[in-house]
Motif scaffolding. Structure first.
Motif, PDB file in Angstrom:
ATOM      1  N   UNK A  97      40.744  26.218  50.102  1.00 12.02           N
ATOM      2  CA  UNK A  97      40.617  27.718  49.906  1.00 12.02           C
ATOM      3  C   UNK A  97      41.974  28.470  50.271  1.00 12.02           C
ATOM      4  N   UNK A  98      42.902  28.194  51.264  1.00 13.43           N
ATOM      5  CA  UNK A  98      43.983  28.681  51.456  1.00 13.43           C
ATOM      6  C   UNK A  98      44.787  28.712  50.263  1.00 13.43           C
ATOM      7  N   UNK A  99      44.941  27.540  49.455  1.00 15.50           N
ATOM      8  CA  UNK A  99      45.872  27.214  48.348  1.00 15.50           C
ATOM      9  C   UNK A  99      45.235  28.146  47.318  1.00 15.50           C
ATOM     10  N   UNK A 100      43.977  28.033  46.902  1.00 12.60           N
ATOM     11  CA  UNK A 100      43.259  28.776  45.900  1.00 12.60           C
ATOM     12  C   UNK A 100      43.604  30.416  46.058  1.00 12.60           C
ATOM     13  N   UNK A 101      43.347  30.941  47.121  1.00 15.29           N
ATOM     14  CA  UNK A 101      43.398  32.204  47.540  1.00 15.29           C
ATOM     15  C   UNK A 101      44.813  32.746  47.450  1.00 15.29           C
ATOM     16  N   UNK A 102      45.763  32.004  47.761  1.00 17.15           N
ATOM     17  CA  UNK A 102      47.137  32.255  47.754  1.00 17.15           C
ATOM     18  C   UNK A 102      47.653  32.343  46.320  1.00 17.15           C
ATOM     19  N   UNK A 103      47.322  31.409  45.504  1.00 17.06           N
ATOM     20  CA  UNK A 103      47.515  31.230  44.058  1.00 17.06           C
ATOM     21  C   UNK A 103      46.947  32.645  43.516  1.00 17.06           C
ATOM     22  N   UNK A 104      45.785  32.935  43.817  1.00 19.67           N
ATOM     23  CA  UNK A 104      45.012  34.022  43.019  1.00 19.67           C
ATOM     24  C   UNK A 104      45.721  35.483  43.216  1.00 19.67           C
ATOM     25  N   UNK A 105      46.117  35.717  44.677  1.00 17.06           N
ATOM     26  CA  UNK A 105      46.743  37.013  45.063  1.00 17.06           C
ATOM     27  C   UNK A 105      48.030  36.921  44.278  1.00 17.06           C
ATOM     28  N   UNK A 106      48.993  35.738  44.294  1.00 18.47           N
ATOM     29  CA  UNK A 106      50.201  35.837  43.566  1.00 18.47           C
ATOM     30  C   UNK A 106      50.082  36.205  42.108  1.00 18.47           C
ATOM     31  N   UNK A 107      49.180  35.424  41.667  1.00 18.45           N
ATOM     32  CA  UNK A 107      49.241  35.629  40.036  1.00 18.45           C
ATOM     33  C   UNK A 107      48.657  37.333  39.981  1.00 18.45           C
ATOM     34  N   UNK A 108      47.691  37.700  40.461  1.00 15.17           N
ATOM     35  CA  UNK A 108      47.438  39.197  40.361  1.00 15.17           C
ATOM     36  C   UNK A 108      48.480  40.108  40.666  1.00 15.17           C
ATOM     37  N   UNK A 109      49.383  39.836  41.626  1.00 14.49           N
ATOM     38  CA  UNK A 109      50.404  40.734  41.875  1.00 14.49           C
ATOM     39  C   UNK A 109      51.710  40.342  40.836  1.00 14.49           C
ATOM     40  N   UNK A 110      51.809  39.345  40.473  1.00 16.38           N
ATOM     41  CA  UNK A 110      52.951  39.097  39.562  1.00 16.38           C
ATOM     42  C   UNK A 110      52.373  39.576  38.054  1.00 16.38           C
ATOM     43  N   UNK A 111      51.153  39.520  37.768  1.00 18.46           N
ATOM     44  CA  UNK A 111      50.702  40.062  36.696  1.00 18.46           C
ATOM     45  C   UNK A 111      50.800  41.568  36.497  1.00 18.46           C
ATOM     46  N   UNK A 112      50.592  42.071  37.723  1.00 11.97           N
ATOM     47  CA  UNK A 112      50.811  43.714  37.771  1.00 11.97           C
ATOM     48  C   UNK A 112      52.260  44.162  37.759  1.00 11.97           C
ATOM     49  N   UNK A 113      52.803  43.287  38.222  1.00 13.13           N
ATOM     50  CA  UNK A 113      54.228  43.487  38.519  1.00 13.13           C
ATOM     51  C   UNK A 113      55.290  43.445  36.879  1.00 13.13           C
ATOM     52  N   UNK A 114      54.859  42.126  36.234  1.00 15.45           N
ATOM     53  CA  UNK A 114      55.556  41.731  35.110  1.00 15.45           C
ATOM     54  C   UNK A 114      54.970  41.793  33.706  1.00 15.45           C
ATOM     55  N   UNK A 115      53.485  41.706  33.931  1.00 16.18           N
ATOM     56  CA  UNK A 115      52.803  41.751  32.643  1.00 16.18           C
ATOM     57  C   UNK A 115      51.875  42.680  32.181  1.00 16.18           C
ATOM     58  N   UNK A 116      51.992  43.736  32.898  1.00 12.01           N
ATOM     59  CA  UNK A 116      51.136  45.068  32.468  1.00 12.01           C
ATOM     60  C   UNK A 116      51.629  45.756  31.521  1.00 12.01           C
ATOM     61  N   UNK A 117      51.697  45.300  30.313  1.00  8.38           N
ATOM     62  CA  UNK A 117      52.164  45.848  29.012  1.00  8.38           C
ATOM     63  C   UNK A 117      51.288  45.718  27.931  1.00  8.38           C
ATOM     64  N   UNK A 118      50.944  46.549  27.140  1.00  9.34           N
ATOM     65  CA  UNK A 118      49.859  46.247  26.008  1.00  9.34           C
ATOM     66  C   UNK A 118      50.610  45.484  24.941  1.00  9.34           C
ATOM     67  N   UNK A 119      49.635  44.327  24.651  1.00  9.94           N
ATOM     68  CA  UNK A 119      50.215  43.316  23.663  1.00  9.94           C
ATOM     69  C   UNK A 119      49.172  43.044  22.807  1.00  9.94           C
ATOM     70  N   UNK A 120      49.296  43.425  21.541  1.00  9.71           N
ATOM     71  CA  UNK A 120      48.300  43.216  20.295  1.00  9.71           C
ATOM     72  C   UNK A 120      47.972  41.697  20.439  1.00  9.71           C
ATOM     73  N   UNK A 121      48.912  40.668  20.511  1.00  7.96           N
ATOM     74  CA  UNK A 121      48.718  39.356  20.486  1.00  7.96           C
ATOM     75  C   UNK A 121      47.757  38.683  21.796  1.00  7.96           C
TER      76      UNK A 121
END
Length: 394
Positions: A305-329
């Motif tokens: 659970x410690x690993x799973x929650x850490x990965x989820x929070x990291x991915x959400x934050x990386x997503x917000x920081x790096x991937x928050x752009x509209x993409x048709x594909x």
């Protein structure tokens, strides 16, 4: 799916005068990227089980090389720690808004349509086809499909759509709660700190430990296919998705959580060599990690659970920081992700059966079949969603 050989965030510190305050995104486009990534992991997960990692799948052709099995088991274990729980979180995040917009009756009708029909289709159509393909090609029983159906009795078989069945169940409970608490206003909660996140994850791990005393990893509730050993996380992340939606936690995610929780996850990966050393010295039975009242089971459940929650929070934050752009594909791929989830077993099983007689080690087949299964599943899904009426369901 089993392993072992088988959100929330803290508020950022006040910025210094020289540090610009990052603008909060108004839309969460990166959810498309995360959904595409997660569905790709689902396909790869089942491909790993097909060719080496432990776990149930329609057709398997396991490698016997320890050098190949070990990394496959590790990848499946890491994946299992977060990917399905993450699906429950993301699914729950959009439920309150949809319920508020449609109302109880229309919302329930829509959920029954979009979740119930795929369940019936998979159980009564796709599941028998998959089992027949393995029976005919994989096991060499050369009979017609109609002959096969004459002796077929496993009609209630949700297969990979156990997730859809669980999501439908959780959603119905949510609707009942909203109806009963129509006039009750739930409290608002600020985005939790990293310490609270890790503490909550550890608590979920302890609950998982208690559940696995009775329902060890690998025990399946038939015919729905629920592995109750993992449901503590699924329920917890579904509830957190609802709370996160109400409190707008995704937009409140501090940007510095990406590296922090990525570091937590990397440190937790030291579990693998550490546990290998402990197993060698203490000679712990493998079953003590997957169930029963044993300290290795508690250690594993909390670590997971410690690993799973850490990965989820990291991915959400990386997503917000790096991937928050509209993409048709990415938008199109994300739109077809549910269809990919439903039909990827057909693509993966067909590919695995087509190369079953290829005279190379099964581990090498993984590197051919896995990418083809990913590409083929998205291609098939894009074609299926063009069928009139299908898009209204999936």
């Amino acid at each position: 799916m089993h392993l072992i050989n088988t959100c929330h965030t803290m508020p950022a510190p006040p910025p210094s005068p020289s540090m610009p305050i990052p603008e909060q995104p108004k839309k969460i486009f990166y959810i498309d990227d995360l959904k595409v990534g997660l569905i790709t992991l689902v396909i790869l997960h089942h491909a790993l089980i097909t060719y080496g990692a432990e776990g149930y799948w329609y057709y398997t052709q396991k490698t016997t090389h320890v050098g190949a099995i070990t990394p496959m088991v590790i990848l499946v274990t890491i994946n299992q720690s977060f990917f399905m729980g993450f699906f429950f979180f993301l699914s729950a995040y959009f439920i309150p808004g949809s319920y508020n917009k449609k109302g109880a009756a229309r919302f329930v009708k829509d959920r029954l349509l979009r979740l119930g029909i795929p369940l019936v289709f998979y159980s009564f159509v796709l599941s028998p086809v998959l089992i027949y393909l393995v029976y005919y090609f994989g096991e060499g029983h050369h009979i017609t499909f109609m002959q096969f159906l004459g002796g077929f009795h496993d009609w209630i078989n949700f297969g990979v759509l156990w997730f859809v069945a669980a999501l439908l169940l959780f959603t119905i409970v949510y609707v009942l709660w909203r109806i009963v608490n129509k006039k009750h206003r739930s409290k608002s909660f600020a985005a939790p700190s990293s310490r609270i996140i890790l503490g909550f994850a550890a608590a979920v791990g302890i609950i998982s430990f208690l559940v696995r005393i009775v329902f060890p990893i690998g025990w399946v509730l038939s015919p729905v296919g629920f592995q109750l050993a993992y449901f503590s996380q699924y329920v917890a992340l579904f509830l957190l998705g609802l709370v996160a939606s109400k409190n707008n936690w995704l937009n409140a995610l501090p940007y510095n959580n990406d590296k922090r929780f990525a570091r937590y996850a990397l440190r937790l990966l030291l579990f693998f060599p550490a546990i290998a050393i402990i197993e060698k010295i203490v000679k712990i039975p493998q079953g003590w990690f997957t169930g029963g009242f044993h300290w290795p089971q508690l250690l594993y459940a909390v670590w997971e659970q410690l690993l799973g929650f850490s990965i989820i929070v990291a991915l959400l934050t990386y997503g917000k920081k790096l991937w928050n752009k509209s993409s048709a594909l990415m938008g199109k791929l994300s739109r077809n992700s549910f269809a990919v989830y439903i039909f990827h077993p057909l693509v993966l099983v067909a590919l695995a059966l087509s190369v079953r007689n290829w005279g190379v080690d099964p581990a090498l087949k993984f590197f051919i079949v896995a990418p083809l299964a990913v590409a083929g599943s998205f291609l098939l899904a894009s074609m299926i969603t063009l069928i009139p009426g299908v898009r209204k369901i999936i």
